[in-house]
Design a protein around this motif. Structure first.
Motif, short mmCIF file in Angstrom:
data_model
loop_
_atom_site.label_atom_id
_atom_site.label_comp_id
_atom_site.label_asym_id
_atom_site.label_seq_id
_atom_site.Cartn_x
_atom_site.Cartn_y
_atom_site.Cartn_z
N GLU A 180 1.27 4.04 -3.14
CA GLU A 180 0.95 5.46 -2.95
C GLU A 180 2.15 6.37 -3.16
N MET A 225 0.82 -1.20 0.00
CA MET A 225 0.00 0.00 0.00
C MET A 225 0.86 1.26 0.00
N ILE A 248 4.88 6.70 -1.33
CA ILE A 248 5.46 7.26 -0.10
C ILE A 248 6.89 6.77 0.04
#
Length: 511
Positions: free
Chosen positions: A204, A200, A206
């Motif tokens: 995204e 995840m 990050i």
């Protein structure tokens, strides 16, 4: 008269070492020395490694191999402590050079291959060893003093925090990364696995704590299991493992507690405890906790993903035992992760075992390679000689102490006796290490001899072997099965490789 052949050896302890001990500076000084003495430089060998070890240095190992081939007449170093900071290791290296007709010379110090010269060399090495220990002691003392003063130890702040002051004594939450840490704990508390969280965060975009784009399972795991995020800061929580190797384990209770205001909490203790329980349950319920391991012959590392190299885990595929790549972060698309039934892969692997056991050339080649890599008996003999010399010196010192009547002379003799005893202990430890290596080699050689002797009988018995016997044979042959996704145009579905003990790899094209 032929020109003496010289090898230059340089060493620093780290990439950041500068001044007169930098690698280029040492090499330049050594080359100038060789030019002045009329030496022909035939090689330059360098290491970035601690001076407290010698067998682990690749540059020094290459130089020693060249020396054993009698391709050198002289070895030139910048200073004694560049070659070694350990007296026992220095004695071993000096004896080895002398046995192969090679001289040892230093740019900054004069060394003569005499009893006096060797004594001076040992004394200088002893001084270098003491200085190394003093540096380590001062560093540790400074770190302990900082921890006891309630200050943080890390040179960079923990992910989720930033420095709260210029002296770097305490943290404050980082506005950008602290919310990510809290989110990771919240996702874990909701039941999300470590793999799902890593995927995840990667999807995204990050950045990881190290500035990378892809989050690994280890990075997420370390965040979720770090008690510092509850505000309980401690220093010196890592302890060396019991195996004697360079492995460490975290011992939180044995660390030095820091004041509560040094690290503000990002999660409360209850949330942290609940997450640890969730992680424990996830481990218990994972596919590795199966109760029928014999359904998977290649479980535990024999089967590997051909795409990313990760170990394939034993699982069920459409209700049947199978293997699948466990590294989800490298395969965001689940279709790209190779999977294969256990019946198919185990059969392919066992056909490869049949093929290997029926080939005389493979086992013969393996035996030749094993015999060519026998540990050096010469190095062990050199250590034994030095040990005998030190024991004689120890006995002579004991006699001198018994006859001494002057307190000053007695003190000097006692100090020299302790120094000799210390060197003797170090050399005996080196000897024990070499003996263990030789015994391990002998065990592997015996295994291969046994396999070669009984190959035909074993080959006839292969299909009657039980699960444990088959696993033993897989270990002996070093079998690894690389599995690629179905439809891969560049690779076969399964590629088998093997590596006999102490021998090189060979491939069997079995698909």
């Amino acid at each position: 008269m032929s020109v003496p052949r010289a090898a230059i050896y340089t060493r620093v302890s780290s990439d950041l070492q500068e001044d007169n001990y930098s690698l280029p500076t040492q090499e330049a000084a050594c080359r100038q020395y060789c030019d002045q003495h009329g030496y022909q430089v035939v090689g330059v060998f360098s290491d970035v490694h601690t001076g407290a070890q010698y067998r682990e240095r690749p540059g020094l190992s290459q130089l020693r191999e060249l020396m054993r081939q009698r391709a050198l007449d002289v070895v030139v170093c910048y200073a004694v402590d560049r070659l070694s900071r350990n007296q026992a290791h220095l004695y071993i290296l000096v004896e080895e050079l002398a046995d192969h007709g090679c001289r040892l010379e230093f740019v900054t110090e004069r060394f003569e291959d005499t009893a006096v010269g060797r004594f001076i060399l040992a004394a200088k090495s002893f001084a270098a060893e003491i200085e190394r220990e003093k540096i380590a002691e001062r560093t540790m003392r400074g770190r302990l003093a900082r921890a006891e003063a309630g200050k943080l130890m890390s040179p960079v702040p923990l992910y989720g925090y930033r420095w709260a002051d210029a002296e770097k004594t305490r943290y404050e939450p980082d506005p950008e990364t602290a919310p990510i840490v809290r989110r990771i704990f919240a996702l874990a508390l909701q039941g999300q696995g470590v793999t799902a969280i890593a995927n995840m965060l990667t999807a995204e975009g990050i950045p990881t704590p190290y500035g990378r784009a892809q989050w690994s399972l280890t990075t997420v795991w370390r965040i979720l299991t770090n008690r510092t995020y509850t505000g309980q800061a401690r220093a010196f929580t890592w302890r060396r493992g019991n195996s004697g190797k360079r492995s460490y384990r975290r011992d939180w209770d044995a660390g030095i507690a820091l004041p509560p205001d040094v690290v503000p909490a990002l999660v409360d203790p209850e949330t942290f405890a609940a997450v640890q329980e969730r992680l424990r349950l996830n481990r218990l319920r994972s596919a590795r906790r199966n109760r029928s391991p014999e359904l998977w012959l290649l479980r535990g590392g024999y089967a590997r993903c051909g795409v990313c190299g990760a170990t394939m885990t034993a699982c069920h595929i459409h209700g049947a035992p199978g293997y699948r790549c466990a590294n989800r972060t490298r395969h965001p698309d689940s279709i790209a992760r190779p999977g294969i039934t256990a019946d198919e892969l185990d059969a392919i692997a066992w056909r490869a075992v049949h093929a290997a056991m029926e080939r005389d050339d493979v086992l013969q080649h393996g035996m030749e390679l094993v015999l060519s890599q026998q540990p050096s008996e010469h190095e062990l003999a050199g250590i034994e000689r030095v040990v005998s010399q030190l024991k004689r010196q120890q006995a002579n010192l004991a006699k001198a102490i018994a006859l001494a009547s002057d307190d000053t002379a007695l003190g000097t003799l006692m100090a020299e006796l302790e120094r000799v005893a210390q060197r003797l202990r170090e050399l005996e430890a080196e000897r024990d290490t070499l003996v263990k290596q030789a015994r391990a080699w002998e065990r592997k050689r015996s295994q291969l001899q046994e396999l070669t002797r009984w190959r035909r009988q074993v080959a006839a018995y292969l299909d009657q072997m039980g699960y444990r016997e088959r696993r033993w044979l897989l270990d002996l042959l070093g079998l690894v099965a690389h599995v690629y996704p179905a439809g891969d145009a560049e690779h076969d579905r399964v590629e088998i490789s093997m590596a006999l003990p102490l021998a090189g790899d060979f491939d069997l094209q079995t698909s």
